[in-house]
Write a protein that holds these residues in place. Structure first.
Motif, PDB file in Angstrom:
ATOM      1  N   HIS A  95       0.830  -1.212   0.000  1.00 55.37           N
ATOM      2  CA  HIS A  95       0.000   0.000   0.000  1.00 55.37           C
ATOM      3  C   HIS A  95       0.863   1.260   0.000  1.00 55.37           C
ATOM      4  CE1 HIS A  95      -2.572   3.232   1.281  1.00 55.37           C
ATOM      5  NE2 HIS A  95      -1.911   3.326   2.414  1.00 55.37           N
ATOM      6  N   LEU A  96       1.902   1.285   0.843  1.00 57.11           N
ATOM      7  CA  LEU A  96       2.754   2.473   0.932  1.00 57.11           C
ATOM      8  C   LEU A  96       3.538   2.697  -0.358  1.00 57.11           C
ATOM      9  CD1 LEU A  96       4.132   2.123   4.576  1.00 57.11           C
ATOM     10  CD2 LEU A  96       2.363   3.686   3.747  1.00 57.11           C
ATOM     11  N   ARG A  97       3.886   1.606  -1.015  1.00 58.50           N
ATOM     12  CA  ARG A  97       4.598   1.746  -2.284  1.00 58.50           C
ATOM     13  C   ARG A  97       3.693   2.378  -3.339  1.00 58.50           C
ATOM     14  NH1 ARG A  97       7.352  -3.133  -5.875  1.00 58.50           N
ATOM     15  NH2 ARG A  97       8.533  -1.797  -7.273  1.00 58.50           N
ATOM     16  N   HIS A  98       2.454   1.916  -3.423  1.00 50.79           N
ATOM     17  CA  HIS A  98       1.525   2.475  -4.402  1.00 50.79           C
ATOM     18  C   HIS A  98       1.086   3.896  -4.040  1.00 50.79           C
ATOM     19  CE1 HIS A  98       0.780  -1.939  -5.384  1.00 50.79           C
ATOM     20  NE2 HIS A  98       1.318  -1.408  -6.454  1.00 50.79           N
ATOM     21  N   ALA A 119      21.127   1.219  -1.274  1.00 53.02           N
ATOM     22  CA  ALA A 119      20.553   0.689  -0.039  1.00 53.02           C
ATOM     23  C   ALA A 119      19.349  -0.199  -0.332  1.00 53.02           C
ATOM     24  CB  ALA A 119      20.154   1.837   0.886  1.00 53.02           C
ATOM     25  N   VAL A 120      18.535   0.203  -1.313  1.00 51.39           N
ATOM     26  CA  VAL A 120      17.358  -0.597  -1.685  1.00 51.39           C
ATOM     27  C   VAL A 120      17.796  -1.960  -2.222  1.00 51.39           C
ATOM     28  CG1 VAL A 120      15.386  -0.750  -3.258  1.00 51.39           C
ATOM     29  CG2 VAL A 120      15.918   1.425  -2.144  1.00 51.39           C
ATOM     30  N   ALA A 178      13.494   7.788   8.847  1.00 50.96           N
ATOM     31  CA  ALA A 178      12.650   8.162   7.710  1.00 50.96           C
ATOM     32  C   ALA A 178      13.216   7.603   6.410  1.00 50.96           C
ATOM     33  CB  ALA A 178      12.534   9.682   7.625  1.00 50.96           C
ATOM     34  N   LEU A 179      14.537   7.715   6.225  1.00 49.61           N
ATOM     35  CA  LEU A 179      15.166   7.184   5.020  1.00 49.61           C
ATOM     36  C   LEU A 179      15.096   5.657   4.986  1.00 49.61           C
ATOM     37  CD1 LEU A 179      18.277   9.540   4.807  1.00 49.61           C
ATOM     38  CD2 LEU A 179      16.278   9.554   3.317  1.00 49.61           C
ATOM     39  N   LEU A 180      15.307   5.030   6.141  1.00 47.94           N
ATOM     40  CA  LEU A 180      15.200   3.567   6.197  1.00 47.94           C
ATOM     41  C   LEU A 180      13.769   3.127   5.889  1.00 47.94           C
ATOM     42  CD1 LEU A 180      16.438   0.808   6.741  1.00 47.94           C
ATOM     43  CD2 LEU A 180      16.055   1.163   9.189  1.00 47.94           C
ATOM     44  N   THR A 181      12.793   3.898   6.317  1.00 47.04           N
ATOM     45  CA  THR A 181      11.391   3.582   6.016  1.00 47.04           C
ATOM     46  C   THR A 181      11.163   3.526   4.517  1.00 47.04           C
ATOM     47  OG1 THR A 181      10.559   4.578   8.065  1.00 47.04           O
ATOM     48  CG2 THR A 181       9.010   4.399   6.236  1.00 47.04           C
ATOM     49  N   THR A 182      11.665   4.519   3.787  1.00 42.65           N
ATOM     50  CA  THR A 182      11.461   4.534   2.336  1.00 42.65           C
ATOM     51  C   THR A 182      12.217   3.386   1.664  1.00 42.65           C
ATOM     52  OG1 THR A 182      13.331   6.070   1.981  1.00 42.65           O
ATOM     53  CG2 THR A 182      11.159   7.033   2.345  1.00 42.65           C
ATOM     54  N   VAL A 184      12.835   0.404   3.047  1.00 41.83           N
ATOM     55  CA  VAL A 184      12.060  -0.809   3.340  1.00 41.83           C
ATOM     56  C   VAL A 184      10.847  -0.895   2.411  1.00 41.83           C
ATOM     57  CG1 VAL A 184      10.574  -1.912   5.057  1.00 41.83           C
ATOM     58  CG2 VAL A 184      12.817  -1.021   5.729  1.00 41.83           C
ATOM     59  N   VAL A 185      10.180   0.220   2.192  1.00 44.56           N
ATOM     60  CA  VAL A 185       8.994   0.238   1.324  1.00 44.56           C
ATOM     61  C   VAL A 185       9.377  -0.095  -0.113  1.00 44.56           C
ATOM     62  CG1 VAL A 185       7.208   1.727   0.334  1.00 44.56           C
ATOM     63  CG2 VAL A 185       7.672   1.807   2.785  1.00 44.56           C
ATOM     64  N   GLN A 186      10.475   0.467  -0.584  1.00 47.77           N
ATOM     65  CA  GLN A 186      10.882   0.221  -1.969  1.00 47.77           C
ATOM     66  C   GLN A 186      11.423  -1.191  -2.165  1.00 47.77           C
ATOM     67  OE1 GLN A 186      13.240   3.484  -3.834  1.00 47.77           O
ATOM     68  NE2 GLN A 186      12.659   4.668  -2.033  1.00 47.77           N
TER      69      GLN A 186
END
Length: 358
Positions: A95-98, A119-120, A178-182, A184-186
């Motif tokens: 959901h967060l990715r979309h 990192a991704v 915050a950066l780690l959150t993005t 993880v989502v990606q």
């Protein structure tokens, strides 16, 4: 020597059963590690045997090797235990990715924002690592890459603007999360909860004050925050960030970026140039050089991937019972190996060291 180690690993595999509880399996694995550690240590010179750094390095290597040989069995058991909660997390990450979640929405300053592809890729490779300590190293490397790429963006921006003094390089804890959150989502890892469970229970050579263990704690906290995120309440970015571009779109973006930098002229003090702008500018120049070098190459436009239905952009129904199930399950995973296991490991290793010194 490895043949003898493999024999001990085989004995451990025979003693492990799907019905065994975690405590029992931890004890079997630790006893195997300690036995192999003593076996290999005694094959070295007296000087090496009493070298504390070598002892720790050897124990770390065995952690990779022994648990790695039993990875398939252990990982299957962990996935079975975590599959329901993992599905909840997977749905949330999708959901967060979309929803195109951005670090800008989570409080990272716009002029320091930069994509984190390395990192991704590192975090997405988690599933290919076949040991708990190896996966913990992968998480740690992901966080190190985030910090390195963010610092590089800040230095580049500072140099471009010819600013005096030293740039602010250190990320705050909030910015790092915050950066780690993005990331993880990606990365969209399928079994994040299972991985946390696996790394917590089946890493034997890392202490709580080790940077590796602190990285695991940061991932746990980030995942908890992700499950509590309400996208509808986050500030909307002034300009949406497109992560998938057709060739035509890319050419248009390149032209827009170049026109912005040409308009600035020699002045570099204007505040609206960001780290992301510099990265796009560098990419544009690379595209131009590539186009000149391959001017006879015919490029065909690829169609952009079809868009999903707008329904996928809507926030999933907030189910309090599901969120509670996730928090309850995650809180049941200890933040470290059991204290009794740590104490017994320390006693076993101390006894062996004493006998070697004597």
């Amino acid at each position: 020597m490895l043949w003898e180690v493999d024999q001990k690993v085989k004995e451990a595999a025979d003693a492990l059963h799907p019905s065994s509880n975690v405590d029992h399996m931890q004890n079997i694995l630790q006893d195997t590690l300690i036995h192999c550690w003593e076996l290999l240590l005694k094959r070295h010179s007296a000087t090496m045997q009493i070298d504390a750094k070598f002892q720790d390095l050897l124990f770390r290597a065995l952690d990779y090797y022994v648990v790695g040989r039993l990875h398939e069995m252990l990982w299957w058991l962990v996935c079975e235990r975590c599959q329901v909660v993992d599905q909840l997390v997977k749905t949330r990450l999708s959901h967060l990715r979309h929803a195109h979640l951005s670090a800008l929405q989570l409080g990272v300053p716009a002029h320091y924002y930069t994509p984190l592809p390395a990192a991704v890729v590192e975090l997405a490779s988690l599933a290919s690592v076949e040991s708990a300590i190896g996966r913990l190293q992968c998480v740690h490397s992901t966080i190190e890459l985030i910090q390195a790429q963010a610092k590089e963006a800040r230095v580049t921006l500072h140099q471009y603007k010819d600013q005096e003094g030293e740039p602010e390089l250190e990320l705050t804890k909030e910015e790092l999360m915050a950066l780690l959150t993005t990331v993880v989502v990606q990365a969209q890892c399928s079994h994040l909860v299972a991985n946390i469970y696996y790394m917590t229970h089946y890493v034997f050579s890392v202490t709580e004050d080790d940077p590796l263990w602190k990285s695991l704690g940061l991932l746990r906290n980030t995942l908890e925050n992700i499950m509590k995120l309400d996208v509808a309440r986050l500030p909307q970015p002034a300009k949406s960030i497109r992560k998938e571009l057709s060739l035509q779109d890319l050419m248009q973006v390149s032209a827009e970026v170049e026109s912005r930098f040409e308009a600035k002229g020699p002045s570099r003090s204007i505040g609206d140039i960001t780290a992301l702008d510099l990265q796009l500018h560098q990419l544009t120049q690379q595209i131009q050089l590539s186009t000149q070098a391959h001017s006879e190459t015919h490029l065909t436009e690829r169609n952009s991937p079809s868009r999903r239905s707008d329904r996928t952009m809507l926030s999933p129904t907030q189910d309090n019972s599901k969120s509670h199930s996730f928090r309850e399950f995650l809180s049941s995973i200890p933040s470290s190996l059991r204290e009794s296991l740590r104490r017994r490991q320390s006693q076993q290793r101390s006894a062996i060291q004493s006998s070697l010194n004597g």
